[in-house]
Design a protein around this motif. Sequence first.
Motif, short mmCIF file in Angstrom:
data_model
loop_
_atom_site.label_atom_id
_atom_site.label_comp_id
_atom_site.label_asym_id
_atom_site.label_seq_id
_atom_site.Cartn_x
_atom_site.Cartn_y
_atom_site.Cartn_z
N ILE A 1 -6.38 47.29 28.54
CA ILE A 1 -6.15 48.69 28.92
C ILE A 1 -6.76 49.03 30.29
N PRO A 2 -7.99 48.59 30.59
CA PRO A 2 -8.52 48.87 31.94
C PRO A 2 -7.65 48.32 33.07
N ILE A 3 -7.08 47.13 32.87
CA ILE A 3 -6.20 46.55 33.89
C ILE A 3 -4.93 47.38 34.03
N LEU A 4 -4.33 47.74 32.90
CA LEU A 4 -3.09 48.51 32.91
C LEU A 4 -3.30 49.87 33.58
N GLU A 5 -4.41 50.54 33.25
CA GLU A 5 -4.66 51.87 33.80
C GLU A 5 -5.00 51.82 35.29
N LYS A 6 -5.82 50.87 35.67
CA LYS A 6 -6.26 50.79 37.07
C LYS A 6 -5.10 50.52 38.00
N ASN A 7 -4.26 49.58 37.64
CA ASN A 7 -3.19 49.17 38.55
C ASN A 7 -1.98 50.09 38.54
N SER A 8 -1.79 50.81 37.44
CA SER A 8 -0.61 51.67 37.34
C SER A 8 -0.89 53.12 37.67
N GLY A 9 -2.17 53.52 37.51
CA GLY A 9 -2.51 54.92 37.70
C GLY A 9 -2.12 55.79 36.52
N LEU A 10 -1.66 55.15 35.44
CA LEU A 10 -1.27 55.86 34.23
C LEU A 10 -2.39 55.80 33.19
N LYS A 11 -2.31 56.67 32.19
CA LYS A 11 -3.36 56.77 31.19
C LYS A 11 -2.82 56.32 29.83
N LYS B 1 2.07 46.20 37.19
CA LYS B 1 2.79 46.48 38.43
C LYS B 1 4.08 47.26 38.19
N TYR B 2 4.65 47.08 36.99
CA TYR B 2 5.95 47.67 36.70
C TYR B 2 5.89 48.69 35.55
N LEU B 3 4.68 48.99 35.13
CA LEU B 3 4.49 49.90 34.00
C LEU B 3 4.99 51.30 34.33
N ARG B 4 5.71 51.89 33.40
CA ARG B 4 6.20 53.25 33.60
C ARG B 4 5.84 54.11 32.38
N LYS B 5 5.97 55.40 32.54
CA LYS B 5 5.64 56.31 31.45
C LYS B 5 6.54 56.06 30.23
N GLY B 6 5.91 56.14 29.04
CA GLY B 6 6.66 55.99 27.80
C GLY B 6 6.73 54.58 27.27
N GLN B 7 6.36 53.59 28.08
CA GLN B 7 6.43 52.21 27.60
C GLN B 7 5.33 51.90 26.58
N LEU B 8 5.65 50.98 25.70
CA LEU B 8 4.70 50.47 24.71
C LEU B 8 4.36 49.03 25.07
N VAL B 9 3.08 48.73 25.21
CA VAL B 9 2.63 47.37 25.53
C VAL B 9 1.88 46.83 24.31
N ILE B 10 2.31 45.67 23.82
CA ILE B 10 1.69 45.07 22.63
C ILE B 10 1.27 43.64 22.94
N LEU B 11 0.04 43.30 22.63
CA LEU B 11 -0.43 41.93 22.71
C LEU B 11 -0.26 41.27 21.35
N GLU B 12 0.37 40.09 21.33
CA GLU B 12 0.53 39.34 20.08
C GLU B 12 -0.32 38.07 20.06
N SER B 13 -0.91 37.71 21.17
CA SER B 13 -1.71 36.49 21.26
C SER B 13 -3.01 36.65 20.46
#
Length: 444
Positions: free
Chosen positions: A145-155, A121-133
Amino acid sequence: MSQLDTLLQKIEDKTYTIGIVGLGYVGLPLMWTFHQNDMPVLGFDIDEKKVDNLKTGTPYIKHLGTEMMQTLATSDIADATTDFSRLDEADAILMCVPTPLDHHREPDMSYVEKTTETVSKYLRKGQLVILESTTWPGTTEELMIPILEKNSGLKAGTDFYVAYSPEREDPGNPNFNTAKIPKVVGGHGEEALKLATAMYDTAIVQTVPVSDCKTAEAVKLTENIFRSVNIALVNELKVVYEAMDIDVHEVLDAADTKPFGFMKFTPGPGLGGHCIPIDPFYLTWKAREFERHTRFIELAGEVNTNMPTYVVDRTMHALNTHKKAMNGSKVLVIGLAYKPDVDDMCESPTFKIFDLLKAKGAEIAYYDPYIPEIWETREHAEYTGMQTVDWNKETVSGFDAVVISTNHSSIDYAELAVWSECVVDTRNAMNGIEHKGKNHIFKA
C-alpha cells in the motif's frame, strides 16, 4: 450511485475486467477460471514466450492440457500481453508473482516490490489490487500500500481498493482445481473486502472472508506450516523405523484406519514445490520482529532438508550390498518433478540428491517423462541442458542403482523391478511389486 455500487454492478453484469499479473501455475488457472464464468480477463507477463503461447493456444504447463489454451487463444473476452501500460484497462489487478527465499533463507520480496511499482504507475481510481502470492503477515499493508499510494498519489480505501487472497493451487490434483478450492479473502477495509468477495464469488465455489489482510496472509502460512511439520514428523519416523526394520508405510496405512484423531502424511526424499519448502520461513523471519521463536518450523525445516542426505546414505548402503562403491557407480534418479504427474521441478529435492551423489563420485542421470530436458534455473545452472535417458531395458539395466525420487503414475515399476538389480525407493512406489529379494529393493 457510489463508486463501490457501480463496481459491484459491473461484476454482476460481467463487464468487470480482471487483470492477472504472472501467468504461471497460479495465474494461468485463475485466468481460465474467471473466463469460464464469462468474466473478461487480461493476462500480463514479462515472459514473451508465455504470452505468445497464450495467443497461439500452445500449452506450456502440461497438466493444464491443450483445450484450455486453445479456448483462451480464440476467446473474444481473453487476451494476454507484455505491455503493462494496459493495466489501466483492468478493473481488478491480481498479482500472482513468485516469493522465493534468498540465499540467507530470508524473504525475497523483489518480485512483489517490482510488480507493485509497475502497477502504481498505471493505477487509477476505482481499481482493486489483490496480492495472491504467499508472504509474511503484514506485506499487503506494510509493503504494497505505501508503494501504491506514494507513486500514484491516490489513497487506498478511498480512491482505490486493496485486498489479499492467497493462492491454494495443487498442480495436478484431479479432484480440486481453482474453481473448487474455497478462497480466503482479507480486505483493507470493509469496501475492499466486499468488492473482492463479490469478484471471487463469480468463479470460485466459496469465499471465506476474514477480518483483514494480515489474517488472510497468516492463513496461507499456517496451512503450509502444518504440512511441513507433519511431513517432517513422518520423515523422522521413517528413519527411526528403518533402523528397527519396520516399514513406515505399513505403519501409516494401519494408523490411517482410525476414523478420528489421525491425518495421514507420507514421507519422501525431501520437500519440493513452490510452497512448503519456502513459506514457513516467512513466518520465522517475521517472528523475529516480535522477539518470538518458531522452533517447530525450524526443526521441521532441519529434518526435511536432511532427507536427501538420508536417501544418498541409503543408496550407498544399497550399493555396498552389491559389493560396489558409490565412487564410480552409475546412478539413475527417477523423477525430477517435485511431485507426481506434473512438469514442475521447482525446489525439487532431486537436485540436492544430484549434488550429493556427484560429491561422492557417482555418475548421475535422470528419467522423467514430464521433463525431457532441464531448463535454466536460478539455483541449479550446472544441470541446464541435461536430458532424460530413454526408458528401456538396455538403458536402465546399465545403471548400478536406481533411485526413485518422484513416483510418476505413468512409469511401469514392474518393468523397473525386472530391469534393475538395485532400486532405492523413497516413495513406496515398488510396494506390492514382485522383486528379487532383500538386496533388490531398498526403502529410503
